[in-house]
Enzyme design. Structure first.
Site, PDB file in Angstrom:
ATOM      1  CB  CYS A   2     -12.798  -5.607   2.333  1.00 54.91           C
ATOM      2  SG  CYS A   2     -13.121  -6.428   4.103  1.00 54.91           S
ATOM      3  CD  GLU A  75      -5.211  -5.839   8.472  1.00 52.22           C
ATOM      4  OE1 GLU A  75      -4.945  -6.232   9.470  1.00 52.22           O
ATOM      5  OE2 GLU A  75      -4.229  -6.475   7.423  1.00 52.22           O
TER       6      GLU A  75
END
Length: 229
Positions: A2, A75
């Site tokens: 990302c 994350e």
């Protein structure tokens, strides 16, 4: 992996075309979806690699009033526990995503919500209620977050090449930083190889409001205080 990008234009409206250029410059970081949020002077965008909640985890996440908007790269290992805690408080989720959990954590706990997170992350939050941009980088700096600031604009991204796509940032090398790279294999502090481009240091929170910017440390190494250096 990302990637996130964004900017605030303090003298006018944000341009969606600029946001498109910035996001597509880091499209390799997230080939599954490219999306954004543009509202008056602010533009936020993401290139998403779908890992958690493949269908529902679209970014950015915004509240019903669209005055709080969140994007992030990384994350959050404890997001399910935090989500359950928020559900008990009455928050209603439309997805099982990390980013929606981050949004409600910020709404519930304010800027100190980051202390509840266990993970690796670069987070950007636009709070339209007081027109403030918040940037967070994880404790060890695993996820990158670069920024450029002028009198009229503040620009940030996961990769420096995206900053150059904005149009206000010139790719001028920083000789001092380059010499540091040859000597230490990295830049020292929050510098980069380019003039006027810096990075949010690991374990820090950057607050940007109009022409004012402040960078606070929210975490430090837990070394014993009773030992000599």
């Amino acid at each position: 992996m990302c990637g996130i990008v964004g900017y605030v234009n303090y003298n006018g409206k944000a341009d969606v075309k600029i946001l498109h250029r910035m996001v597509y410059a880091i499209g390799h970081r997230g080939p599954d979806a490219m999306s954004g949020f543009v509202n008056k002077q602010v533009a936020l965008g993401t290139a998403r690699l779908s890992i958690v909640d493949l269908e529902g985890g679209i970014q950015p996440a915004a509240n019903d009033n669209r005055d709080v908007c969140v994007i992030f790269n990384g994350e959050i290992y404890n997001y399910r526990d935090e989500r359950a805690h928020l559900v008990q408080k009455g928050y209603v989720f439309s997805s099982n995503s990390e980013v929606e959990t981050l949004m409600y954590l910020y709404i519930e706990f304010g800027s100190k919500f980051v202390n509840r997170l266990n993970g690796q992350f670069a987070i950007a939050i636009w709070d339209g209620r007081d027109e403030t941009l918040h940037l967070y980088r994880d404790r060890l700096g695993i996820r990158p977050l670069f920024w450029y600031r002028s009198n009229n604009e503040f620009i940030f991204a996961s990769e420096i090449k995206s900053l150059f796509q904005h149009g206000s940032v010139s790719p001028r090398l920083n000789p001092k930083s380059i010499s540091q790279t040859f000597r230490f294999w990295t830049n020292i502090g929050d510098t980069t190889a380019f003039e006027d481009i810096q990075q949010v240091p690991p374990g820090h929170h950057a607050i940007v409001k109009r022409s004012l910017m402040k960078i606070d440390r929210y975490w430090n190494w837990p070394f014993p205080c009773d030992q000599k250096p």
